[in-house]
Design a protein around this motif. Structure first.
Motif, mmCIF file in Angstrom:
data_model
loop_
_atom_site.group_PDB
_atom_site.id
_atom_site.type_symbol
_atom_site.label_atom_id
_atom_site.label_comp_id
_atom_site.label_asym_id
_atom_site.label_seq_id
_atom_site.Cartn_x
_atom_site.Cartn_y
_atom_site.Cartn_z
ATOM 1 N N VAL A 14 0.811 -1.219 0.000
ATOM 2 C CA VAL A 14 0.000 0.000 0.000
ATOM 3 C C VAL A 14 0.847 1.274 0.000
ATOM 4 O O VAL A 14 0.291 2.374 0.019
ATOM 5 C CB VAL A 14 -0.991 0.012 1.195
ATOM 6 N N GLN A 15 2.163 1.119 -0.021
ATOM 7 C CA GLN A 15 3.035 2.284 -0.146
ATOM 8 C C GLN A 15 3.718 2.232 -1.507
ATOM 9 O O GLN A 15 4.081 1.162 -1.994
ATOM 10 C CB GLN A 15 4.057 2.321 0.988
ATOM 11 N N GLY A 16 3.840 3.389 -2.129
ATOM 12 C CA GLY A 16 4.471 3.455 -3.449
ATOM 13 C C GLY A 16 3.529 3.110 -4.588
ATOM 14 O O GLY A 16 3.981 2.866 -5.710
ATOM 15 N N VAL A 17 2.219 3.063 -4.311
ATOM 16 C CA VAL A 17 1.226 2.725 -5.347
ATOM 17 C C VAL A 17 0.106 3.776 -5.412
ATOM 18 O O VAL A 17 -0.982 3.494 -5.857
ATOM 19 C CB VAL A 17 0.619 1.310 -5.115
ATOM 20 N N TRP A 18 0.400 4.986 -4.949
ATOM 21 C CA TRP A 18 -0.560 6.093 -4.953
ATOM 22 C C TRP A 18 -1.759 5.846 -4.035
ATOM 23 O O TRP A 18 -2.847 6.361 -4.253
ATOM 24 C CB TRP A 18 -1.040 6.413 -6.375
ATOM 25 N N PHE A 19 -1.581 5.048 -2.992
ATOM 26 C CA PHE A 19 -2.679 4.730 -2.092
ATOM 27 C C PHE A 19 -3.181 5.973 -1.353
ATOM 28 O O PHE A 19 -4.389 6.216 -1.294
ATOM 29 C CB PHE A 19 -2.262 3.652 -1.073
ATOM 30 N N TYR A 35 -7.243 12.205 6.958
ATOM 31 C CA TYR A 35 -5.901 12.148 6.398
ATOM 32 C C TYR A 35 -5.552 10.711 6.023
ATOM 33 O O TYR A 35 -6.209 9.758 6.450
ATOM 34 C CB TYR A 35 -4.857 12.695 7.379
ATOM 35 N N ALA A 36 -4.506 10.590 5.237
ATOM 36 C CA ALA A 36 -3.890 9.301 4.929
ATOM 37 C C ALA A 36 -2.388 9.509 5.052
ATOM 38 O O ALA A 36 -1.846 10.460 4.496
ATOM 39 C CB ALA A 36 -4.252 8.840 3.521
ATOM 40 N N LYS A 37 -1.738 8.631 5.819
ATOM 41 C CA LYS A 37 -0.288 8.785 5.970
ATOM 42 C C LYS A 37 0.401 7.433 6.018
ATOM 43 O O LYS A 37 -0.149 6.451 6.508
ATOM 44 C CB LYS A 37 0.071 9.614 7.192
ATOM 45 N N ASN A 38 1.607 7.408 5.455
ATOM 46 C CA ASN A 38 2.438 6.209 5.491
ATOM 47 C C ASN A 38 2.995 6.024 6.891
ATOM 48 O O ASN A 38 3.383 6.997 7.550
ATOM 49 C CB ASN A 38 3.606 6.329 4.509
ATOM 50 N N LEU A 39 3.045 4.779 7.335
ATOM 51 C CA LEU A 39 3.674 4.441 8.600
ATOM 52 C C LEU A 39 5.008 3.747 8.332
ATOM 53 O O LEU A 39 5.197 3.133 7.281
ATOM 54 C CB LEU A 39 2.757 3.526 9.419
ATOM 55 N N ARG A 43 2.507 0.075 6.604
ATOM 56 C CA ARG A 43 1.055 0.257 6.526
ATOM 57 C C ARG A 43 0.721 1.708 6.182
ATOM 58 O O ARG A 43 1.576 2.578 6.219
ATOM 59 C CB ARG A 43 0.384 -0.084 7.863
ATOM 60 N N VAL A 44 -0.557 1.945 5.865
ATOM 61 C CA VAL A 44 -1.082 3.298 5.703
ATOM 62 C C VAL A 44 -2.156 3.497 6.761
ATOM 63 O O VAL A 44 -3.034 2.648 6.948
ATOM 64 C CB VAL A 44 -1.664 3.531 4.287
ATOM 65 N N ALA A 69 -2.242 -1.596 -5.823
ATOM 66 C CA ALA A 69 -2.254 -1.938 -4.399
ATOM 67 C C ALA A 69 -2.661 -3.398 -4.233
ATOM 68 O O ALA A 69 -3.413 -3.947 -5.043
ATOM 69 C CB ALA A 69 -3.241 -1.045 -3.651
ATOM 70 N N GLN A 70 -2.146 -4.011 -3.191
ATOM 71 C CA GLN A 70 -2.530 -5.372 -2.825
ATOM 72 C C GLN A 70 -2.818 -5.372 -1.331
ATOM 73 O O GLN A 70 -1.920 -5.596 -0.514
ATOM 74 C CB GLN A 70 -1.427 -6.362 -3.176
ATOM 75 N N VAL A 71 -4.050 -5.094 -0.983
ATOM 76 C CA VAL A 71 -4.458 -4.981 0.418
ATOM 77 C C VAL A 71 -4.675 -6.375 0.987
ATOM 78 O O VAL A 71 -5.391 -7.187 0.410
ATOM 79 C CB VAL A 71 -5.741 -4.128 0.541
ATOM 80 N N THR A 72 -4.040 -6.626 2.132
ATOM 81 C CA THR A 72 -4.202 -7.921 2.786
ATOM 82 C C THR A 72 -5.039 -7.829 4.054
ATOM 83 O O THR A 72 -5.605 -8.824 4.494
ATOM 84 C CB THR A 72 -2.837 -8.545 3.132
ATOM 85 N N HIS A 73 -5.107 -6.642 4.659
ATOM 86 C CA HIS A 73 -5.873 -6.497 5.895
ATOM 87 C C HIS A 73 -6.207 -5.025 6.138
ATOM 88 O O HIS A 73 -5.393 -4.154 5.855
ATOM 89 C CB HIS A 73 -5.088 -7.049 7.085
ATOM 90 N N VAL A 74 -7.386 -4.784 6.683
ATOM 91 C CA VAL A 74 -7.795 -3.447 7.104
ATOM 92 C C VAL A 74 -8.363 -3.565 8.511
ATOM 93 O O VAL A 74 -9.281 -4.347 8.751
ATOM 94 C CB VAL A 74 -8.861 -2.832 6.160
#
Length: 91
Positions: A14-19, A35-39, A43-44, A69-74
């Motif tokens: 989820v980072q580096g894919v314009w998430f 907001y949306a921020k990289n951790l 994670r985002v 993006a390849q989301v595995t968990h939210v």
């Protein structure tokens, strides 16, 4: 209108894919703030505030994310008494 706020942690590629930017675009289209921020752990973190219907729509979208993006968990955390920001930012 009652405003609700949730904090989501999105795991996967989820980072580096314009998430973050895509999340911001989606949020602005349906009237959400936050907001949306990289951790540092890859994670985002996403804060969403607005109508419960709009928040639900975007939390569902987080499972898909933008192309690439390849989301595995939210993980979703409902925030009680959280003051909603007046805009949507990316960090």
């Amino acid at each position: 209108m009652t405003t609700c706020c949730v904090r989501a942690y999105v795991t996967g590629k989820v980072q580096g894919v314009w998430f973050r930017r895509s999340t911001q675009e989606q949020a602005l289209q349906i009237g959400l703030t936050g907001y949306a921020k990289n951790l540092a752990d890859g994670r985002v973190e996403v804060l969403l505030c607005g109508s419960s219907t709009a928040v639900s729509l975007l939390t569902e979208w987080l499972w898909q994310g933008p192309k690439g993006a390849q989301v595995t968990h939210v993980t979703i955390e409902v925030l009680q008494g959280h003051r909603a920001p007046d805009h949507f930012a990316t960090y």
